[in-house]
Write a protein that holds these residues in place. Structure first.
Motif, PDB file in Angstrom:
ATOM      1  N   GLU A 144       0.823  -1.211   0.000  1.00  0.00           N
ATOM      2  CA  GLU A 144       0.000   0.000   0.000  1.00  0.00           C
ATOM      3  C   GLU A 144       0.861   1.266   0.000  1.00  0.00           C
ATOM      4  O   GLU A 144       0.545   2.250  -0.671  1.00  0.00           O
ATOM      5  CB  GLU A 144      -0.937  -0.006   1.210  1.00  0.00           C
ATOM      6  CG  GLU A 144      -1.965  -1.120   1.130  1.00  0.00           C
ATOM      7  CD  GLU A 144      -3.252  -0.721   1.828  1.00  0.00           C
ATOM      8  OE1 GLU A 144      -4.142  -0.182   1.148  1.00  0.00           O
ATOM      9  OE2 GLU A 144      -3.331  -0.935   3.053  1.00  0.00           O
ATOM     10  N   ALA A 145       1.970   1.207   0.761  1.00  0.00           N
ATOM     11  CA  ALA A 145       2.891   2.344   0.749  1.00  0.00           C
ATOM     12  C   ALA A 145       3.463   2.546  -0.648  1.00  0.00           C
ATOM     13  O   ALA A 145       3.586   3.675  -1.141  1.00  0.00           O
ATOM     14  CB  ALA A 145       4.021   2.113   1.757  1.00  0.00           C
ATOM     15  N   LEU A 193      -3.245  -6.738  -2.182  1.00  0.00           N
ATOM     16  CA  LEU A 193      -3.078  -7.462  -3.449  1.00  0.00           C
ATOM     17  C   LEU A 193      -4.159  -7.061  -4.450  1.00  0.00           C
ATOM     18  O   LEU A 193      -3.900  -6.951  -5.654  1.00  0.00           O
ATOM     19  CB  LEU A 193      -3.126  -8.975  -3.208  1.00  0.00           C
ATOM     20  CG  LEU A 193      -1.881  -9.591  -2.564  1.00  0.00           C
ATOM     21  CD1 LEU A 193      -2.177 -11.033  -2.115  1.00  0.00           C
ATOM     22  CD2 LEU A 193      -0.690  -9.577  -3.526  1.00  0.00           C
ATOM     23  N   LEU A 194      -5.379  -6.854  -3.946  1.00  0.00           N
ATOM     24  CA  LEU A 194      -6.457  -6.453  -4.855  1.00  0.00           C
ATOM     25  C   LEU A 194      -6.199  -5.056  -5.403  1.00  0.00           C
ATOM     26  O   LEU A 194      -6.455  -4.784  -6.589  1.00  0.00           O
ATOM     27  CB  LEU A 194      -7.820  -6.532  -4.146  1.00  0.00           C
ATOM     28  CG  LEU A 194      -8.250  -7.960  -3.801  1.00  0.00           C
ATOM     29  CD1 LEU A 194      -9.509  -7.958  -2.930  1.00  0.00           C
ATOM     30  CD2 LEU A 194      -8.483  -8.792  -5.070  1.00  0.00           C
ATOM     31  N   ARG A 195      -5.676  -4.181  -4.585  1.00  0.00           N
ATOM     32  CA  ARG A 195      -5.322  -2.849  -5.092  1.00  0.00           C
ATOM     33  C   ARG A 195      -4.150  -2.938  -6.063  1.00  0.00           C
ATOM     34  O   ARG A 195      -4.098  -2.217  -7.071  1.00  0.00           O
ATOM     35  CB  ARG A 195      -4.968  -1.912  -3.935  1.00  0.00           C
ATOM     36  CG  ARG A 195      -6.190  -1.469  -3.137  1.00  0.00           C
ATOM     37  CD  ARG A 195      -5.829  -0.340  -2.205  1.00  0.00           C
ATOM     38  NE  ARG A 195      -5.237   0.765  -2.936  1.00  0.00           N
ATOM     39  CZ  ARG A 195      -4.245   1.529  -2.476  1.00  0.00           C
ATOM     40  NH1 ARG A 195      -3.746   1.321  -1.277  1.00  0.00           N
ATOM     41  NH2 ARG A 195      -3.757   2.508  -3.215  1.00  0.00           N
ATOM     42  N   ALA A 282     -11.279  -6.668   2.164  1.00  0.00           N
ATOM     43  CA  ALA A 282     -10.817  -7.380   0.979  1.00  0.00           C
ATOM     44  C   ALA A 282     -11.939  -8.221   0.373  1.00  0.00           C
ATOM     45  O   ALA A 282     -12.078  -8.313  -0.853  1.00  0.00           O
ATOM     46  CB  ALA A 282      -9.622  -8.259   1.334  1.00  0.00           C
ATOM     47  N   VAL A 283     -12.749  -8.824   1.247  1.00  0.00           N
ATOM     48  CA  VAL A 283     -13.887  -9.618   0.749  1.00  0.00           C
ATOM     49  C   VAL A 283     -14.821  -8.724  -0.066  1.00  0.00           C
ATOM     50  O   VAL A 283     -15.257  -9.091  -1.158  1.00  0.00           O
ATOM     51  CB  VAL A 283     -14.631 -10.280   1.935  1.00  0.00           C
ATOM     52  CG1 VAL A 283     -15.967 -10.859   1.478  1.00  0.00           C
ATOM     53  CG2 VAL A 283     -13.765 -11.370   2.573  1.00  0.00           C
ATOM     54  N   ALA A 284     -15.097  -7.525   0.449  1.00  0.00           N
ATOM     55  CA  ALA A 284     -15.990  -6.614  -0.272  1.00  0.00           C
ATOM     56  C   ALA A 284     -15.384  -6.217  -1.612  1.00  0.00           C
ATOM     57  O   ALA A 284     -16.089  -6.146  -2.635  1.00  0.00           O
ATOM     58  CB  ALA A 284     -16.277  -5.376   0.579  1.00  0.00           C
ATOM     59  N   ASP A 285     -14.094  -5.980  -1.634  1.00  0.00           N
ATOM     60  CA  ASP A 285     -13.436  -5.652  -2.895  1.00  0.00           C
ATOM     61  C   ASP A 285     -13.555  -6.806  -3.888  1.00  0.00           C
ATOM     62  O   ASP A 285     -13.827  -6.603  -5.076  1.00  0.00           O
ATOM     63  CB  ASP A 285     -11.953  -5.332  -2.651  1.00  0.00           C
ATOM     64  CG  ASP A 285     -11.745  -3.937  -2.057  1.00  0.00           C
ATOM     65  OD1 ASP A 285     -12.596  -3.054  -2.294  1.00  0.00           O
ATOM     66  OD2 ASP A 285     -10.732  -3.734  -1.368  1.00  0.00           O
TER      67      ASP A 285
END
Lengths: 668, 668
Positions: A144-145, A193-195, A282-285
């Protein structure tokens, strides 16, 4: 524009609101203060991979080494700083980020591995304790950073090594015969990971996130048992030696990690609350990205969200009643403080609720999610930083007690909370607004979730859309909108909080439709009305606790702000307001206050009468307290001359004895 | 006549009261049932010192071996049986006692040592783990069994070996340089030693008891540390491996054993509640025996008693909210059931409260102690045995829940509670009455603490005093006294419960003095009035919980009996009565009931209206439940046609779903 971490770049937050002023403080003070702490504590130089005396110290929370989160402490500061540098240039911060990135790059191992502890302290033991050792949690925060760094610096100096590290993880973990069938003890990398996948489009990033999410809680994951137990046996763990945060032996505590059952089978939300929120975010993503293959997850997500908000959430938006596992208690177990049996309400957990709510809004635009998001922001989250930006809370109890005062600290050994505020406030514009662009039709749907004075700017086919909201929220309910759209058809959706009894608009939009808590203003009307005012009357109201909580209390709220009483304004108090009871029928006075010491502006509320102080009950009553005698005793209780309320977030900023309470006993 | 274990011999309990009928059941059924269990489980033959397969089994509650209490299980059965054989001869029981005593005698080691575990399972390790291994707890119960045995059989077949064992303990423990400066992890031997001293007059028995009591909690006991920690280090304990009942590591959990500070310094009552009661019972005895050297203990005893009854006792007389350590929670933490966060209320703990209250009455005749004693008897203690005498409870929650039904069990691995009922009911006459004889003045002061149909008989200088009380207590408040005193001057003190609003006497005694809850009838008046009736009106009343408990509930009581609702009588219930709320203003009907199945007689109570059932609250409320909307919602809640109450002690005797509750929400 599903991610607030990217969407915020299209927004700018004005300085003249409560949130704007907090961001000003963060830029002027907190960023540099935290940088200094990172340096003083050894975190700053840790990626140089030299030995630090802390590595020899006994663990405070066995079996977690005290330095285990240093990677993420640095990463979260970098991430937050990269967001905030967009708002305000701070050369010293800029310099530090660049130096840190160099050190991180130099710490990467030839095969891509990147982790302080397993490189310096326990080399050769990587991936042998996913359950406890936060390797992938650290990695997630570094991803994320890296994304934030890449957005701000327009280079891949941090992103490239992180992608290399993720390549190694993709090889290491998965369903293949030669792979480890594990998943992180502390979720975070899933959402990262999704991002990352959103940026790279690399299917293996998506696949690894899905694997971690769906493999989690598999009872027969490896050799017919749960991965965490298999892994522990392989390490030779003595199961009778319980980690500090486990109330029972390891095999009975997988719920701590939300790994007691596959997510789709979990009936209630359990365990460590930050882990739960990061996981469900993450589940929502994943549901948004791949809806058709995520039906079961969608059902589970709603079930767990509802269990949390209906039965396990404090009136401040806080979650987690239990200190030992920093997490959820039983349904309706929501004591206000340590002396009532618990209350944790961790800062990061409520930030996690905001993350999850923001994601849910992307798949289901329902104001109930935004209401909770705002509740967390103005209460549990905002209270976690002192007015000067240099003091922080970890837990946010609703009542102080002799055992546990509601003071702030300069720092923590486990320092997850302080830099999390940076990250959140840095990207807050992305929580306030969301927008969907339809390039081909030259149209956009914009939603205003939070009323923070700010503007949103984006272009479609060379046409610039610029929407501004201005007002004094959360103290004043009038919000002025100015919309410039060129020829773009912009539909605007404005959140109407569930607690709003009436709303007004000037001019009124006759075609406005109100659905699931959003007022939709059609593009045609917007094209004719470039400026309008939305008014949501704000007045004090009493909130109650569900009867099953056994909290026969009422809490004062005004708009999204929950109030508390503090000894600074009520100096007679001796008992943390435990014995104060109020009659909700009595009237209030509101005061616009500019605090002498801090300069902070807020609305204070005074209950002129109707509060009484519990008398010393005759000991002869107990334990066979006669109900009629008790009633008579309470009715003759000494009155309290006036009871002064301040916003909960503002507590513990002005000295005092540290006596504070949100919910006051309901005089019946 | 300070000890009920001896005083009871002067009493005889009639069969026609509630307590009398329970004793009949115990003699007809429980004694033989428990004897069979002792045989079936291996306990009966354990003093033969052969290996038993149980000794190889993994511990259920680490580090306590499952068989560790077998000595005391047998001892407590013998003790209870010896009391009850006085009431009714049972040849099979008599035979078993004699056989057991032979086996116990044969198990004694040449130096006097006598303990199953350390003779068979871990020879050579005696006295190396006083903290956990219950050696002296077992010894204490065996001393008590020996005293009872000696009283009934008029021989010293059991007492002699126990005195030999105590000789060994007196050599082993004490302040001497060559002695161990330890004390038992589970108090019990202290009170047994004081009773033994009462019999033997041997000063070393008194000295050892005083040493155990006063050395306890000494932070610098051995080599500058607490004995239990010193001992653990000597054993090589890994402190990070926590016993199942310790919430934290050993050094932080000495409060579990009431060993965190000397008793005289303990501000609040803490830890395992049975241990606390047994310890304080011995403290009270010591104060009575040596008042002048026990001033500090006296102050501490009152402080701890008051803390317990004012802040840590359930309305049923139960103590101990916390399951993990079977003990006290924080002040005012008194949830009714597992789903509210706790409730343990162990049977033995309330028996311990009765023991302590009975001892306190010997040093301070104040009815507040007797009120609590009676509260425990008719509620927590009486409910712990099923109507047929073959089912038992260990914990006695005030509300059932899906997690924890209020069913009884046939037996327990740790079987302290079932034989404890035998002991208590066997000597109950000693709790009902106490008497002080002045031989030289030919006078006596007799106190009636409990109104159990029974008689008291003793002689002074050849003159027989015979006092009888008869009545239907606790269902009927009229008690008929008949007093025969010959020429002895008998002053009679009758307890007037704190909850009694009025009392009547027929004939009235004009010189009666009422002080500290006892009505004193002067000897002169008694001499003129050989028969009289005391009437204490019994009517239903509501009890409340202290506001700090956060239990906004009311509980129904009538006299000393606390009531509950059970699904058998209220078959519509689905939620363990959690959502029922009542208006205490509404009226009752009382019914004299003879239960179809059990033949038990009691007063049932029906609340004809005024109870309602909590509606399903709209989820949209949570967590920002609007107080006004909630109130309106509750006011429109569906009424419950009628609510039937039964005595709490009678629950779980007639089948049903196991839904039960004592405290019901107070409709305000």
């Amino acid at each position: 524009m599903a991610y607030p971490q990217t969407a915020f770049a299209a927004t700018s937050v004005h300085d003249n609101s409560l949130i704007g002023r907090r961001r000003t403080t963060v830029c002027a003070s907190t960023l540099l203060y935290q940088l200094q702490v990172l340096k003083d504590t050894g975190r700053y130089d840790a990626f140089k991979l030299k030995w630090h005396p802390v590595y020899d110290e006994p663990t405070v929370v066995w079996p977690i080494p005290n330095h285990l989160f240093w990677d993420s402490d640095v990463a979260k500061w970098i991430e937050g700083a990269c967001y905030l540098l967009k708002h305000k240039a701070i050369p010293e911060v800029d310099h530090a980020i660049q130096e840190l990135v160099e050190m991180i790059r130099s710490a990467q191992q030839p095969d891509g591995y990147l982790n302080i502890h397993y490189t310096v302290v326990e080399p050769g033991k990587r991936f042998t304790n996913l359950r406890d050792m936060h390797e992938m949690y650290n990695c997630g925060h570094m991803i994320e950073a890296a994304l934030a760094h890449s957005d701000f610096y327009r280079n891949d100096l941090l992103l490239a090594p992180m992608i290399r590290y993720v390549d190694l993880l993709c090889e290491t973990f998965g369903p293949g015969a030669s792979q480890l069938h594990g998943y992180p003890g502390h979720p975070e990398i899933e959402l990262a990971l999704l991002r990352l996948h959103d940026r790279t489009g690399d299917p293996k990033h998506l696949a690894l996130a899905r694997y971690f999410i769906t493999e989690r809680g598999n009872h027969k994951g490896v050799e017919d048992e749960s991965y965490f137990l298999w892994e522990a046996r392989k390490r030779g763990d003595d199961f009778s030696r319980r980690p500090a945060f486990y109330p029972k032996e390891a095999p009975k505590c997988l719920w701590y990690h939300q790994a007691h059952a596959p997510i789709i089978e979990q009936p209630t939300i359990e365990g460590h609350s930050v882990r739960a929120m990061y996981l469900l975010t993450a589940v929502a993503d994943l549901i948004r990205i791949e809806p058709s293959s995520s039906q079961d997850l969608n059902t589970a997500l709603y079930r767990l969200w509802n269990n949390m908000t209906d039965r396990k959430m404090y009136v401040t938006g806080g979650i987690g009643a239990i200190e030992q596992w920093e997490g959820f208690g039983q349904d309706f177990f929501l004591p206000q403080g340590t002396d009532e049996g618990g209350c944790y309400s961790e800062t990061c957990a409520s930030i996690g609720v905001m993350m999850l709510a923001q994601r849910l809004l992307q798949i289901d635009l329902d104001a109930k999610f935004a209401d909770i998001m705002e509740l967390c922001l103005y209460n549990t989250v905002l209270t976690s930083m002192s007015h000067d930006g240099k003091g922080f809370t970890y837990d946010n109890q609703l009542a102080s007690s002799d055992e546990s005062h509601s003071k702030r600290s300069e720092w923590f050994t486990v320092a997850c909370c302080p830099p999390n505020i940076l990250r959140l406030l840095g990207q807050i514009g992305g929580y306030a607004w969301s927008f969907d662009i339809n390039q081909s039709q030259q149209s956009a749907v914009v939603a205003a979730h939070l009323y923070i004075s700010s503007s949103l700017k984006f272009s479609i086919g060379g046409q610039e859309v610029h929407i501004t909201q201005n007002g004094g929220w959360p103290w004043n309910g009038d919000i002025d909108f100015v919309v410039e759209t060129g020829s773009v058809a912009v539909t605007l959706k404005l959140r109407i909080p569930q607690w709003a009894t009436t709303i007004e608009m000037q001019p009124w939009c006759p075609d406005a439709v109100r659905e699931k808590g959003y007022l939709t203003l059609p593009a045609e009307w917007i094209a004719q009305n470039r400026a309008f005012k939305l008014s949501i009357p704000l007045k004090p109201r009493w909130l109650a606790a569900h009867p099953f909580t056994n909290q026969n209390t009422v809490s004062l709220a005004r708009g999204p702000v929950v109030y508390c009483v503090e000894d600074v304004d009520n100096q007679w108090v001796q008992d943390h307001f435990k014995g104060v009871f109020v009659n909700p029928q009595n009237s209030f006075e509101e005061h616009q206050i500019v605090d002498d010491k801090t300069g902070d502006e807020y609305v204070g509320i005074t209950l002129q009468d109707g509060a009484r102080n519990l008398p010393e009950l005759a000991a002869a009553f107990a334990p066979m307290l006669d109900a009629e005698k008790l009633k008579a005793s309470l009715e003759h209780a000494p009155p309290v001359s006036a009871l002064h309320f301040i916003p909960y977030y503002f507590r513990s900023n002005r000295g005092g004895k540290g006596h504070m309470r949100v919910g006051l006993k309901h005089a019946s």
